[in-house]
Scaffold this motif. Structure first.
Motif, PDB file in Angstrom:
ATOM      1  N   HIS A   1       3.204   5.606   8.021  1.00 10.36           N
ATOM      2  CA  HIS A   1       4.620   5.362   7.778  1.00 10.36           C
ATOM      3  C   HIS A   1       5.372   5.116   9.086  1.00 10.36           C
ATOM      4  O   HIS A   1       5.102   5.750  10.103  1.00 10.36           O
ATOM      5  N   HIS A   2       6.319   4.196   9.038  1.00  9.20           N
ATOM      6  CA  HIS A   2       7.181   3.859  10.165  1.00  9.20           C
ATOM      7  C   HIS A   2       8.625   4.056   9.702  1.00  9.20           C
ATOM      8  O   HIS A   2       9.056   3.421   8.736  1.00  9.20           O
ATOM      9  N   TYR A   3       9.356   4.925  10.385  1.00 10.39           N
ATOM     10  CA  TYR A   3      10.645   5.391   9.886  1.00 10.39           C
ATOM     11  C   TYR A   3      11.814   4.964  10.763  1.00 10.39           C
ATOM     12  O   TYR A   3      11.705   4.839  11.971  1.00 10.39           O
TER      13      TYR A   3
ATOM     14  N   LEU B   1       7.623  -6.266  11.318  1.00 13.10           N
ATOM     15  CA  LEU B   1       7.338  -5.933  12.708  1.00 13.10           C
ATOM     16  C   LEU B   1       6.238  -4.888  12.869  1.00 13.10           C
ATOM     17  O   LEU B   1       5.629  -4.811  13.937  1.00 13.10           O
ATOM     18  N   THR B   2       6.013  -4.054  11.867  1.00 13.83           N
ATOM     19  CA  THR B   2       4.979  -3.019  11.969  1.00 13.83           C
ATOM     20  C   THR B   2       3.967  -3.186  10.843  1.00 13.83           C
ATOM     21  O   THR B   2       4.282  -3.719   9.775  1.00 13.83           O
ATOM     22  N   PHE B   3       2.750  -2.709  11.112  1.00 12.93           N
ATOM     23  CA  PHE B   3       1.664  -2.816  10.143  1.00 12.93           C
ATOM     24  C   PHE B   3       0.801  -1.554  10.255  1.00 12.93           C
ATOM     25  O   PHE B   3       0.950  -0.766  11.188  1.00 12.93           O
ATOM     26  N   GLY B   4      -0.101  -1.383   9.325  1.00 16.19           N
ATOM     27  CA  GLY B   4      -1.025  -0.260   9.409  1.00 16.19           C
ATOM     28  C   GLY B   4      -0.790   0.771   8.334  1.00 16.19           C
ATOM     29  O   GLY B   4       0.288   0.855   7.718  1.00 16.19           O
TER      30      GLY B   4
ATOM     31  N   SER C   1       0.816  -1.210   0.000  1.00 15.43           N
ATOM     32  CA  SER C   1       0.000   0.000   0.000  1.00 15.43           C
ATOM     33  C   SER C   1       0.854   1.267   0.000  1.00 15.43           C
ATOM     34  O   SER C   1       0.341   2.368   0.205  1.00 15.43           O
ATOM     35  N   LYS C   2       2.171   1.097  -0.208  1.00 13.98           N
ATOM     36  CA  LYS C   2       3.119   2.211  -0.287  1.00 13.98           C
ATOM     37  C   LYS C   2       3.319   2.918   1.058  1.00 13.98           C
ATOM     38  O   LYS C   2       3.630   4.103   1.109  1.00 13.98           O
ATOM     39  N   HIS C   3       3.133   2.183   2.139  1.00 11.24           N
ATOM     40  CA  HIS C   3       3.459   2.701   3.457  1.00 11.24           C
ATOM     41  C   HIS C   3       4.771   2.081   3.933  1.00 11.24           C
ATOM     42  O   HIS C   3       5.021   0.890   3.709  1.00 11.24           O
ATOM     43  N   ARG C   4       5.560   2.872   4.597  1.00  7.03           N
ATOM     44  CA  ARG C   4       6.855   2.394   5.057  1.00  7.03           C
ATOM     45  C   ARG C   4       6.693   1.602   6.351  1.00  7.03           C
ATOM     46  O   ARG C   4       6.120   2.093   7.314  1.00  7.03           O
ATOM     47  N   GLN C   5       7.207   0.379   6.363  1.00  6.34           N
ATOM     48  CA  GLN C   5       7.125  -0.518   7.509  1.00  6.34           C
ATOM     49  C   GLN C   5       8.527  -0.918   7.966  1.00  6.34           C
ATOM     50  O   GLN C   5       9.516  -0.696   7.269  1.00  6.34           O
ATOM     51  N   ILE C   6       8.604  -1.528   9.155  1.00  4.69           N
ATOM     52  CA  ILE C   6       9.875  -1.973   9.728  1.00  4.69           C
ATOM     53  C   ILE C   6       9.951  -3.492   9.690  1.00  4.69           C
ATOM     54  O   ILE C   6       8.976  -4.181   9.989  1.00  4.69           O
TER      55      ILE C   6
ATOM     56  N   TYR D   1      11.411   3.017  16.812  1.00  8.79           N
ATOM     57  CA  TYR D   1      11.384   3.646  15.499  1.00  8.79           C
ATOM     58  C   TYR D   1      10.487   4.873  15.594  1.00  8.79           C
ATOM     59  O   TYR D   1       9.814   5.106  16.610  1.00  8.79           O
ATOM     60  N   HIS D   2      10.454   5.652  14.544  1.00 16.24           N
ATOM     61  CA  HIS D   2       9.591   6.826  14.500  1.00 16.24           C
ATOM     62  C   HIS D   2       8.370   6.527  13.642  1.00 16.24           C
ATOM     63  O   HIS D   2       8.472   5.853  12.627  1.00 16.24           O
ATOM     64  N   GLN D   3       7.207   6.999  14.077  1.00 18.17           N
ATOM     65  CA  GLN D   3       5.966   6.772  13.340  1.00 18.17           C
ATOM     66  C   GLN D   3       5.309   8.096  12.991  1.00 18.17           C
ATOM     67  O   GLN D   3       5.279   9.023  13.802  1.00 18.17           O
TER      68      GLN D   3
END
Length: 324
Positions: A99-101, A93-96, A68-73, A118-120
């Motif tokens: 963006h998770h940076y 490790l991350t979903f939703g 979905s073009k969201h940044r995940q970890i 991480y930064h969200q």
């Protein structure tokens, strides 16, 4: 030169680095993670689509774009990189839909438990905070920070970071409690020494080399004594990092760029040219250049940034990014 067209380097043990690379040379292109063995010169792509790597022992964490073009970890065991073996699958490790940076923080609390922060984007408050959440893996503590440039003390008890937009320096216990502002002025980039001293950049981020003072500073272990190191008027000195013993600091500096910034014009008047690296003792004394302050003719052009983002490895080597 270790490798061309790479950035965001992280050490893997004493003789290898992991970094990201844009396959087509553009910032919007396809990103990959590269493992480079400095002893053998063998370089291999280990993750397609990965960016901003960080390594703790044999554990690699990185960001990637999901469908979905969201940044995940994600996390990956790269121990097999040492002998060319096949790597296992990465664990997301991350979903939703946000963006998770920048999973640039990882600390082994004991021999088997990893804490990853991480930064969200789209956090619920403008006040800096640390929030832990359920992890898909039992041996990984997962959480996010509302802030930038986080680092963990060597005793794994404290977390330092700067507030959004780099307006202040904040300190937390690692579980997110006891948050307090330790420096209410513009600051960025943090790094702990083994004895608990915190080094950071005192001044506005993304400032031109000749636009006010941007200096390296430290706080004592109790966060009560502030010391500005190697102060030079109208210089931009940032990205400090302690050596493994805490006795020296490497940093990026514009020392030597002419005062009008005419020789090195920068990009859109923001990024100064000809940054280079210096190293100094932890008390600010004995500063000396590691890379040249002035490029040789034809080595850089007048829009280059120079040397930046130094990271001192456990073997005494310093890896850094450069556009030489």
């Amino acid at each position: 030169v270790v490798s061309k067209n790479g950035g965001w380097p992280a050490w893997h043990g004493n003789d290898a680095i992991v970094f990201h690379r844009s396959e087509d040379g553009t910032i919007t292109g396809n990103w990959v993670l590269i493992h480079h063995n400095m002893s053998t010169g063998i370089e291999s792509t280990i993750v397609k689509g990965g960016m901003t790597p960080y390594v703790v022992r044999d554990t690699l964490v990185y960001a990637f774009m999901d469908s979905s073009k969201h940044r995940q970890i994600a996390m990956l065991d790269i121990s097999n990189c040492r002998h060319g073996g096949e790597l296992p699958a990465s664990v997301q490790l991350t979903f939703g839909a946000t963006h998770h940076y920048n999973p640039t923080l990882g600390a082994l609390v004991d021999s088997h438990h990893l804490v990853l922060l991480y930064h969200q984007c789209r956090c619920s408050s403008v006040v800096p905070f640390v929030r832990h959440r359920r992890s898909p893996l039992p041996d990984v503590g997962l959480g996010f920070v509302y802030g930038d440039f986080p680092s963990v003390s060597h005793d794994h008890k404290r977390l330092a970071m700067v507030s959004q937009n780099f307006k202040s320096l904040e300190m937390f216990d690692l579980d997110g409690s006891n948050g307090r502002t330790v420096f209410p002025n513009s600051s960025w980039m943090t790094s702990f020494s083994p004895n608990g001293t915190l080094v950071f950049t005192d001044g506005p981020a993304f400032s031109r080399a000749n636009n006010g003072n941007v200096q390296v500073a430290t706080f004592s272990n109790d966060m009560k004594k502030l010391t500005r190191l190697n102060v030079k008027p109208n210089q931009n000195q940032g990205y400090p990092c302690f050596d493994p013993t805490g006795s020296e600091i490497v940093f990026r500096t514009s020392n030597g760029v002419d005062s009008n910034n005419t020789l090195f014009g920068g990009l859109d008047g923001i990024y100064p040219g000809a940054y280079h690296l210096e190293v100094m003792d932890a008390d600010g004394r004995n500063a000396r250049s590691l890379t040249p302050a002035r490029p040789r003719a034809g080595e850089w052009n007048d829009t280059n940034i120079g040397d930046t983002h130094p990271y001192w490895g456990p073997n005494g080597l310093i890896v850094f990014a450069s556009d030489r």
